[in-house]
Design a protein around this motif. Structure first.
Motif, mmCIF file in Angstrom:
data_model
loop_
_atom_site.group_PDB
_atom_site.id
_atom_site.type_symbol
_atom_site.label_atom_id
_atom_site.label_comp_id
_atom_site.label_asym_id
_atom_site.label_seq_id
_atom_site.Cartn_x
_atom_site.Cartn_y
_atom_site.Cartn_z
ATOM 1 N N ARG A 20 0.849 -1.190 0.000
ATOM 2 C CA ARG A 20 0.000 0.000 0.000
ATOM 3 C C ARG A 20 0.882 1.237 0.000
ATOM 4 N NH1 ARG A 20 -2.982 3.255 4.204
ATOM 5 N NH2 ARG A 20 -1.450 2.635 5.728
ATOM 6 N N ILE A 21 0.424 2.296 -0.614
ATOM 7 C CA ILE A 21 1.125 3.581 -0.554
ATOM 8 C C ILE A 21 0.659 4.295 0.708
ATOM 9 C CG2 ILE A 21 1.409 5.838 -1.628
ATOM 10 C CD1 ILE A 21 0.981 4.431 -4.325
ATOM 11 N N CYS A 22 1.595 4.732 1.509
ATOM 12 C CA CYS A 22 1.317 5.438 2.751
ATOM 13 C C CYS A 22 1.948 6.828 2.651
ATOM 14 C CB CYS A 22 1.920 4.658 3.919
ATOM 15 S SG CYS A 22 1.750 5.487 5.510
ATOM 16 N N HIS A 23 1.320 7.799 3.260
ATOM 17 C CA HIS A 23 1.878 9.157 3.192
ATOM 18 C C HIS A 23 3.255 9.232 3.857
ATOM 19 C CE1 HIS A 23 1.231 13.283 2.003
ATOM 20 N NE2 HIS A 23 1.902 13.613 3.089
ATOM 21 N N THR A 24 3.516 8.376 4.819
ATOM 22 C CA THR A 24 4.846 8.337 5.442
ATOM 23 C C THR A 24 5.914 8.029 4.396
ATOM 24 O OG1 THR A 24 3.863 7.586 7.503
ATOM 25 C CG2 THR A 24 6.230 7.250 7.258
ATOM 26 N N ASP A 25 5.587 7.165 3.437
ATOM 27 C CA ASP A 25 6.528 6.858 2.363
ATOM 28 C C ASP A 25 6.922 8.136 1.622
ATOM 29 O OD1 ASP A 25 6.182 4.150 2.996
ATOM 30 O OD2 ASP A 25 4.615 3.889 1.497
ATOM 31 N N LEU A 26 5.948 8.983 1.355
ATOM 32 C CA LEU A 26 6.230 10.236 0.653
ATOM 33 C C LEU A 26 7.131 11.149 1.485
ATOM 34 C CD1 LEU A 26 2.687 10.961 -0.836
ATOM 35 C CD2 LEU A 26 4.640 9.860 -1.933
ATOM 36 N N HIS A 27 6.890 11.199 2.794
ATOM 37 C CA HIS A 27 7.757 12.006 3.672
ATOM 38 C C HIS A 27 9.207 11.548 3.559
ATOM 39 C CE1 HIS A 27 4.607 14.288 5.585
ATOM 40 N NE2 HIS A 27 4.030 13.208 6.094
ATOM 41 N N PHE A 28 9.416 10.228 3.571
ATOM 42 C CA PHE A 28 10.782 9.705 3.486
ATOM 43 C C PHE A 28 11.393 9.940 2.105
ATOM 44 C CE2 PHE A 28 9.955 7.537 7.463
ATOM 45 C CZ PHE A 28 11.200 7.563 8.066
ATOM 46 N N VAL A 29 10.618 9.726 1.052
ATOM 47 C CA VAL A 29 11.139 9.940 -0.299
ATOM 48 C C VAL A 29 11.589 11.388 -0.470
ATOM 49 C CG1 VAL A 29 10.462 10.052 -2.737
ATOM 50 C CG2 VAL A 29 9.885 8.048 -1.367
ATOM 51 N N ARG A 30 10.833 12.316 0.089
ATOM 52 C CA ARG A 30 11.146 13.751 -0.016
ATOM 53 C C ARG A 30 12.116 14.231 1.065
ATOM 54 N NH1 ARG A 30 4.794 15.040 -0.513
ATOM 55 N NH2 ARG A 30 4.524 14.444 -2.685
ATOM 56 N N ASN A 31 12.531 13.326 1.946
ATOM 57 C CA ASN A 31 13.416 13.646 3.077
ATOM 58 C C ASN A 31 12.840 14.752 3.966
ATOM 59 O OD1 ASN A 31 15.640 13.269 4.723
ATOM 60 N ND2 ASN A 31 16.912 14.703 3.584
ATOM 61 N N GLU A 32 11.538 14.731 4.161
ATOM 62 C CA GLU A 32 10.880 15.758 4.972
ATOM 63 C C GLU A 32 11.165 15.612 6.461
ATOM 64 O OE1 GLU A 32 7.265 16.652 1.831
ATOM 65 O OE2 GLU A 32 6.800 15.512 3.641
ATOM 66 N N GLY A 34 14.224 14.695 7.406
ATOM 67 C CA GLY A 34 15.622 15.098 7.471
ATOM 68 C C GLY A 34 16.622 13.980 7.707
ATOM 69 N N PHE A 35 16.201 12.714 7.650
ATOM 70 C CA PHE A 35 17.162 11.637 7.878
ATOM 71 C C PHE A 35 17.012 10.472 6.902
ATOM 72 C CE2 PHE A 35 13.712 11.236 10.992
ATOM 73 C CZ PHE A 35 13.248 9.951 10.768
ATOM 74 N N SER A 36 16.487 10.750 5.723
ATOM 75 C CA SER A 36 16.383 9.709 4.703
ATOM 76 C C SER A 36 17.766 9.356 4.184
ATOM 77 C CB SER A 36 15.507 10.177 3.538
ATOM 78 O OG SER A 36 14.173 10.354 3.966
ATOM 79 N N VAL A 37 17.969 8.070 3.921
ATOM 80 C CA VAL A 37 19.230 7.574 3.372
ATOM 81 C C VAL A 37 18.913 7.019 1.980
ATOM 82 C CG1 VAL A 37 21.110 5.915 3.652
ATOM 83 C CG2 VAL A 37 20.093 7.001 5.674
ATOM 84 N N TYR A 38 19.635 7.528 0.988
ATOM 85 C CA TYR A 38 19.406 7.097 -0.391
ATOM 86 C C TYR A 38 20.508 6.163 -0.839
ATOM 87 C CZ TYR A 38 16.153 10.998 -0.225
ATOM 88 O OH TYR A 38 15.140 11.835 0.128
ATOM 89 N N PRO A 39 20.246 5.142 -1.692
ATOM 90 C CA PRO A 39 18.947 4.925 -2.316
ATOM 91 C C PRO A 39 17.931 4.423 -1.298
ATOM 92 C CG PRO A 39 20.431 3.128 -2.875
ATOM 93 C CD PRO A 39 21.229 4.132 -2.094
ATOM 94 N N LEU A 40 16.714 4.881 -1.449
ATOM 95 C CA LEU A 40 15.639 4.571 -0.517
ATOM 96 C C LEU A 40 14.527 3.860 -1.282
ATOM 97 C CD1 LEU A 40 14.390 6.076 2.455
ATOM 98 C CD2 LEU A 40 12.769 6.521 0.641
ATOM 99 N N VAL A 41 14.079 2.736 -0.750
ATOM 100 C CA VAL A 41 12.953 2.010 -1.331
ATOM 101 C C VAL A 41 11.896 1.908 -0.238
ATOM 102 C CG1 VAL A 41 12.177 -0.116 -2.437
ATOM 103 C CG2 VAL A 41 14.514 0.702 -2.828
ATOM 104 N N PRO A 42 10.851 2.751 -0.310
ATOM 105 C CA PRO A 42 9.848 2.778 0.754
ATOM 106 C C PRO A 42 8.864 1.620 0.680
ATOM 107 C CG PRO A 42 9.274 4.346 -0.939
ATOM 108 C CD PRO A 42 10.590 3.721 -1.353
ATOM 109 N N GLY A 43 7.865 1.690 1.543
ATOM 110 C CA GLY A 43 6.799 0.693 1.594
ATOM 111 C C GLY A 43 6.841 -0.104 2.883
ATOM 112 N N HIS A 44 5.824 0.092 3.747
ATOM 113 C CA HIS A 44 5.820 -0.652 5.010
ATOM 114 C C HIS A 44 4.477 -1.295 5.350
ATOM 115 C CE1 HIS A 44 4.684 3.472 6.312
ATOM 116 N NE2 HIS A 44 3.824 2.806 7.042
ATOM 117 N N ASP A 45 3.489 -1.174 4.509
ATOM 118 C CA ASP A 45 2.229 -1.896 4.692
ATOM 119 C C ASP A 45 2.214 -2.961 3.604
ATOM 120 O OD1 ASP A 45 1.460 -0.246 6.762
ATOM 121 O OD2 ASP A 45 0.454 1.167 5.444
#
Length: 180
Positions: A20-32, A34-45
Protein backbone atom coordinates in the motif's frame (compact mmCIF):
# COMPACT_ATOMS: atom_id res chain seq x y z
CA UNK A 1 15.10 -3.74 -6.47
CA UNK A 2 16.38 -7.13 -5.41
CA UNK A 3 19.02 -6.46 -2.74
CA UNK A 4 18.71 -8.10 0.67
CA UNK A 5 20.77 -9.98 3.19
CA UNK A 6 20.99 -13.73 3.66
CA UNK A 7 18.27 -15.53 5.60
CA UNK A 8 19.35 -16.22 9.19
CA UNK A 9 17.82 -19.05 11.30
CA UNK A 10 15.03 -16.85 12.79
CA UNK A 11 14.33 -14.96 9.56
CA UNK A 12 11.76 -15.20 6.83
CA UNK A 13 12.61 -14.12 3.28
CA UNK A 14 9.54 -12.92 1.47
CA UNK A 15 8.65 -11.73 -2.04
CA UNK A 16 6.43 -8.71 -2.63
CA UNK A 17 2.81 -9.40 -3.44
CA UNK A 18 1.17 -6.04 -2.62
CA UNK A 19 2.28 -2.87 -0.90
CA UNK A 20 0.00 0.00 0.00
CA UNK A 21 1.12 3.58 -0.55
CA UNK A 22 1.32 5.44 2.75
CA UNK A 23 1.88 9.16 3.19
CA UNK A 24 4.85 8.34 5.44
CA UNK A 25 6.53 6.86 2.36
CA UNK A 26 6.23 10.24 0.65
CA UNK A 27 7.76 12.01 3.67
CA UNK A 28 10.78 9.70 3.49
CA UNK A 29 11.14 9.94 -0.30
CA UNK A 30 11.15 13.75 -0.02
CA UNK A 31 13.42 13.65 3.08
CA UNK A 32 10.88 15.76 4.97
CA UNK A 33 12.01 14.27 8.30
CA UNK A 34 15.62 15.10 7.47
CA UNK A 35 17.16 11.64 7.88
CA UNK A 36 16.38 9.71 4.70
CA UNK A 37 19.23 7.57 3.37
CA UNK A 38 19.41 7.10 -0.39
CA UNK A 39 18.95 4.93 -2.32
CA UNK A 40 15.64 4.57 -0.52
CA UNK A 41 12.95 2.01 -1.33
CA UNK A 42 9.85 2.78 0.75
CA UNK A 43 6.80 0.69 1.59
CA UNK A 44 5.82 -0.65 5.01
CA UNK A 45 2.23 -1.90 4.69
CA UNK A 46 3.18 -5.09 2.93
CA UNK A 47 1.60 -8.38 1.87
CA UNK A 48 4.12 -10.97 0.73
CA UNK A 49 4.62 -14.62 -0.12
CA UNK A 50 7.21 -16.59 1.84
CA UNK A 51 10.20 -17.61 -0.32
CA UNK A 52 12.33 -19.09 2.45
CA UNK A 53 12.04 -19.67 6.19
CA UNK A 54 15.08 -20.01 8.41
CA UNK A 55 15.68 -23.19 10.39
CA UNK A 56 14.17 -21.60 13.54
CA UNK A 57 11.18 -20.06 11.73
CA UNK A 58 9.28 -23.31 11.19
CA UNK A 59 5.91 -21.62 11.74
CA UNK A 60 6.24 -20.22 8.20
CA UNK A 61 6.26 -22.31 5.05
CA UNK A 62 7.21 -21.45 1.48
CA UNK A 63 4.13 -20.05 -0.23
CA UNK A 64 2.43 -18.69 2.93
CA UNK A 65 0.82 -15.28 2.46
CA UNK A 66 2.11 -12.99 5.18
CA UNK A 67 2.18 -9.34 6.16
CA UNK A 68 4.90 -7.05 7.49
CA UNK A 69 4.50 -3.67 9.13
CA UNK A 70 7.06 -1.02 10.06
CA UNK A 71 9.66 -3.26 11.74
CA UNK A 72 11.90 -6.06 10.50
CA UNK A 73 14.02 -6.45 13.64
CA UNK A 74 15.00 -5.27 17.15
CA UNK A 75 17.38 -6.38 19.90
CA UNK A 76 14.74 -8.69 21.52
CA UNK A 77 16.49 -8.31 24.89
CA UNK A 78 15.80 -4.79 26.20
CA UNK A 79 12.93 -4.01 28.57
CA UNK A 80 10.86 -2.57 25.72
CA UNK A 81 11.18 -5.71 23.63
CA UNK A 82 10.36 -7.90 26.62
CA UNK A 83 7.12 -5.90 27.04
CA UNK A 84 6.22 -6.16 23.32
CA UNK A 85 7.00 -2.45 22.88
CA UNK A 86 9.57 -3.04 20.16
CA UNK A 87 8.83 0.30 18.51
CA UNK A 88 10.65 1.91 21.47
CA UNK A 89 13.75 -0.30 21.21
CA UNK A 90 16.93 1.72 20.60
CA UNK A 91 18.06 -0.99 18.15
CA UNK A 92 14.81 -1.05 16.18
CA UNK A 93 15.29 -1.90 12.49
CA UNK A 94 12.67 -0.27 10.29
CA UNK A 95 11.28 -1.90 7.17
CA UNK A 96 13.12 0.72 5.11
CA UNK A 97 15.63 3.54 5.61
CA UNK A 98 17.39 1.47 8.25
CA UNK A 99 20.36 -0.88 8.58
CA UNK A 100 20.47 -4.50 9.66
CA UNK A 101 23.06 -5.49 12.27
CA UNK A 102 25.32 -6.77 9.45
CA UNK A 103 25.34 -3.32 7.80
CA UNK A 104 22.94 -4.23 4.98
CA UNK A 105 20.35 -1.55 4.16
CA UNK A 106 16.66 -2.33 4.52
CA UNK A 107 14.49 -1.79 1.48
CA UNK A 108 10.73 -1.73 1.85
CA UNK A 109 7.67 -3.00 0.09
CA UNK A 110 8.48 -1.61 -3.34
CA UNK A 111 11.47 -3.95 -3.55
CA UNK A 112 11.32 -7.49 -4.92
CA UNK A 113 12.00 -9.22 -1.62
CA UNK A 114 12.96 -8.54 1.97
CA UNK A 115 14.34 -10.47 4.95
CA UNK A 116 12.42 -10.07 8.21
CA UNK A 117 12.87 -11.55 11.69
CA UNK A 118 9.99 -14.00 12.22
CA UNK A 119 8.67 -11.94 15.15
CA UNK A 120 7.56 -9.22 12.69
CA UNK A 121 5.92 -11.46 10.10
CA UNK A 122 2.18 -12.04 10.43
CA UNK A 123 -0.44 -14.06 8.64
CA UNK A 124 -2.45 -11.67 6.45
CA UNK A 125 -5.54 -11.42 8.56
CA UNK A 126 -6.43 -9.43 11.60
CA UNK A 127 -8.24 -12.42 13.06
CA UNK A 128 -5.08 -14.39 13.92
CA UNK A 129 -3.42 -11.68 16.06
CA UNK A 130 -6.74 -10.85 17.73
CA UNK A 131 -7.17 -14.51 18.67
CA UNK A 132 -3.51 -14.89 19.71
CA UNK A 133 -3.67 -11.88 22.06
CA UNK A 134 -7.09 -12.92 23.47
CA UNK A 135 -8.91 -9.96 21.93
CA UNK A 136 -12.01 -12.03 21.31
CA UNK A 137 -13.62 -11.65 24.74
CA UNK A 138 -16.68 -9.34 24.92
CA UNK A 139 -16.25 -6.03 26.76
CA UNK A 140 -12.49 -5.86 26.09
CA UNK A 141 -11.18 -2.75 24.38
CA UNK A 142 -9.29 -2.67 21.08
CA UNK A 143 -7.94 0.12 18.91
CA UNK A 144 -7.76 0.08 15.13
CA UNK A 145 -5.16 2.44 13.74
CA UNK A 146 -6.50 3.70 10.44
CA UNK A 147 -9.28 2.54 8.19
CA UNK A 148 -7.14 1.66 5.19
CA UNK A 149 -6.56 -1.95 4.17
CA UNK A 150 -7.13 -4.13 7.24
CA UNK A 151 -8.62 -1.48 9.57
CA UNK A 152 -12.24 -2.01 8.49
CA UNK A 153 -11.81 -5.79 8.75
CA UNK A 154 -10.41 -5.40 12.28
CA UNK A 155 -13.37 -3.24 13.28
CA UNK A 156 -15.86 -5.77 11.90
CA UNK A 157 -14.19 -8.69 13.72
CA UNK A 158 -13.99 -6.67 16.94
CA UNK A 159 -17.66 -5.72 16.79
CA UNK A 160 -18.59 -9.35 16.06
CA UNK A 161 -16.64 -10.40 19.18
CA UNK A 162 -18.49 -7.77 21.23
CA UNK A 163 -15.38 -5.66 21.85
CA UNK A 164 -15.37 -1.94 22.52
CA UNK A 165 -13.65 -0.41 19.49
CA UNK A 166 -11.72 2.84 19.17
CA UNK A 167 -10.70 3.89 15.67
CA UNK A 168 -7.64 6.10 15.48
CA UNK A 169 -7.37 8.17 12.32
CA UNK A 170 -6.05 11.54 11.22
CA UNK A 171 -8.63 11.68 8.41
CA UNK A 172 -11.83 13.50 9.46
CA UNK A 173 -13.49 11.99 6.39
CA UNK A 174 -13.18 8.52 7.99
CA UNK A 175 -15.33 9.43 11.01
CA UNK A 176 -18.62 8.38 9.41
CA UNK A 177 -17.12 5.11 8.13
CA UNK A 178 -15.77 4.35 11.62
CA UNK A 179 -19.13 4.95 13.26
CA UNK A 180 -21.07 2.89 10.72
Amino acid sequence: MNVCRATEPEDVTIRVFYCRICHTDLHFVRNEFGFSVYPLVPGHDIVWIVLEAGSDAKEFKVGNKVGVGCLVGTCHTCEYCKQSLECLCSKMISTYNSTYSDGTMTYGGYSDKIVVHKRYVFRTTVYSPMKYYSHTVPAKHIGAVGLGGLGPVAVKFAKAFGLKVTVISTSPSKEREAIE
